[in-house]
Design an enzyme around this catalytic site. Structure first.
Site, PDB file in Angstrom:
ATOM      1  CG  HIS A   1      39.988  71.155  49.110  1.00  0.00           C
ATOM      2  ND1 HIS A   1      39.982  71.850  49.861  1.00  0.00           N
ATOM      3  CD2 HIS A   1      40.983  71.905  48.391  1.00  0.00           C
ATOM      4  CE1 HIS A   1      40.191  72.649  50.837  1.00  0.00           C
ATOM      5  NE2 HIS A   1      41.235  72.537  49.837  1.00  0.00           N
TER       6      HIS A   1
ATOM      7  NE  ARG B   1      50.791  74.488  46.241  1.00  0.00           N
ATOM      8  CZ  ARG B   1      49.460  74.876  47.030  1.00  0.00           C
ATOM      9  NH1 ARG B   1      48.674  75.546  47.781  1.00  0.00           N
ATOM     10  NH2 ARG B   1      48.432  74.732  45.891  1.00  0.00           N
TER      11      ARG B   1
ATOM     12  CG  ASP C   1      40.348  75.309  47.227  1.00  0.00           C
ATOM     13  OD1 ASP C   1      38.740  76.220  48.034  1.00  0.00           O
ATOM     14  OD2 ASP C   1      40.877  74.973  47.907  1.00  0.00           O
TER      15      ASP C   1
ATOM     16  CE  LYS D   1      44.782  72.022  44.913  1.00  0.00           C
ATOM     17  NZ  LYS D   1      44.007  72.999  46.095  1.00  0.00           N
TER      18      LYS D   1
ATOM     19  CE1 TYR E   1      45.703  72.706  53.341  1.00  0.00           C
ATOM     20  CE2 TYR E   1      47.123  72.957  51.531  1.00  0.00           C
ATOM     21  CZ  TYR E   1      46.774  72.946  52.295  1.00  0.00           C
ATOM     22  OH  TYR E   1      47.094  74.117  52.500  1.00  0.00           O
TER      23      TYR E   1
ATOM     24  CD  GLU F   1      40.508  69.827  53.188  1.00  0.00           C
ATOM     25  OE1 GLU F   1      39.861  68.614  52.765  1.00  0.00           O
ATOM     26  OE2 GLU F   1      42.061  69.205  52.874  1.00  0.00           O
TER      27      GLU F   1
END
Length: 361
Positions: free
Chosen positions: A96, A15, A270, A75, A94, A118
């Site tokens: 996490h 991505r 994740d 990411k 993101y 998120e």
């Protein structure tokens, strides 16, 4: 503001954090957009598309991080990127954090402000930046489950929909949110026998209304989980507590009651995973076996379908990227709405309640 879009370097990640149309929107608003050369190739977006949109192509990630006020990624930063992130920089991606102590410490030490896709909640209380990738992961979970149930992949040798005279696969979905609902929709299309478990009775009533007849709903308690594990050919773990570590609903000892060759797909990996025996894997080495149960725990599932995922993600993120670029650091920090909910770390402190709770004690 100078906005930087580096290439994604997580294993098997295809991505990219921004589409060319996003570059055009930002440059027309007076911002500068730096895009690392080749960043969009995994999603079928060549460099010349970004150049035509007004981007400046940059050779290395070092230059992106050195110059950008706002870094837009997909990411979480990888270890080789930790030292590139600097105090006063905004990083929007993101993260996490609850499942990654090393990343959390590195971002605390960096002095940067970390805004997490998120945890961003819109005015209606929804998670608009988590939803598109949850939709992709939910649909992919059945696609991958079907593959790994095949005998050459060490699965049970089960066809999801069965055939006349042979029963279909039984699929258990833990969690009836966006991931679970999308998984159920695809599984139902395969004509599998599907059960969705959740603790939210209103959500179960809604799913019961909208799902086909081969999808059943169950309250998620220990008794029903164990009963389902005994029956399941495929288990999808899709439990979400925004910002927090996922609860372990399937214990290590539970694997012994499951069928030999059954498959578990932990989409929540994740966030730490909702299956105790889960550990992150990659698309290059997606599975491992414990107690004759195949585990598929790829932490960036949507990365495998980079083009679909990039367009789905950027359709959702661009509105917020524009807001951040227009507001600047001071505007982001003063925001009392969605942007505030996205801030996880600021100037060496965890400022998001759920993330902070994960590290208490």
């Amino acid at each position: 503001m100078i906005v930087g879009v580096p290439s994604e370097i997580k294993t098997d990640e295809y991505r990219v954090g921004m589409l060319p149309v996003g570059v055009a929107e930002l440059t027309q608003a007076g911002h500068t957009v730096l895009v690392q050369a080749g960043a969009g190739l995994g999603s079928g977006l060549p460099d010349h598309d970004y150049l035509r949109a007004g981007a400046e192509l940059v050779a290395s990630a070092d230059d992106i991080f050195a110059k950008a006020d706002l870094v837009v990624k997909v990411k979480e930063p990888q270890r080789s990127e930790y030292d590139l992130i600097r105090p006063g920089q905004l990083v929007f991606t993101y993260f996490h954090f609850a499942a990654d102590d090393t990343l959390t410490k590195a971002m605390l030490d960096s002095g940067a402000t970390c805004l997490a896709y998120e945890t961003l909640r819109d005015a209606s209380g929804q998670l608009p930046l988590l939803t598109p990738m949850s939709e992709v992961a939910g649909r992919m979970s059945i696609q991958e489950g079907a593959k790994y149930l095949e005998r050459p992949q060490m699965g049970r040798g089960i066809l999801l929909g069965g055939v006349p005279g042979v029963a279909p696969a039984h699929i258990t979905i833990l969690g009836g949110g966006v991931v679970g609902a999308n998984a159920a929709k695809i599984a139902a299309g395969f004509q599998a026998d599907v059960a969705i478990l959740d603790v939210n009775l209103d959500r179960l009533r809604y799913l019961d209304d909208v799902m086909p007849a081969n999808v059943n709903t169950l309250y998620s308690d220990r008794h029903n989980i164990v009963e389902q594990l005994e029956r399941a050919d495929l288990v999808i773990g899709s439990v979400l507590i925004p910002g927090a570590r996922a609860p372990n609903l399937v214990r290590a000892e539970d694997l012994r009651i499951m069928k030999s060759g059954a498959v578990v797909i932990d989409v929540a990996v994740d966030q730490g995973g909702c299956i105790e025996t889960s550990r992150p894997t990659t698309h290059s080495e997606p599975t491992y076996i414990i107690d004759e149960v195949v585990h598929y725990c790829v932490a960036n599932m949507p990365g495998a379908v980079g083009r679909t995922s990039t367009f789905a993600l950027c359709n959702a993120t661009m509105r917020w990227i524009s807001k951040i670029a227009a507001a600047g650091m001071s505007g982001v920090l003063q925001d009392t709405g969605p942007l505030q909910s996205a801030i996880n770390i600021h100037e060496g402190k965890i400022v998001h309640e759920a993330v902070s709770s994960a590290y208490q004690g």
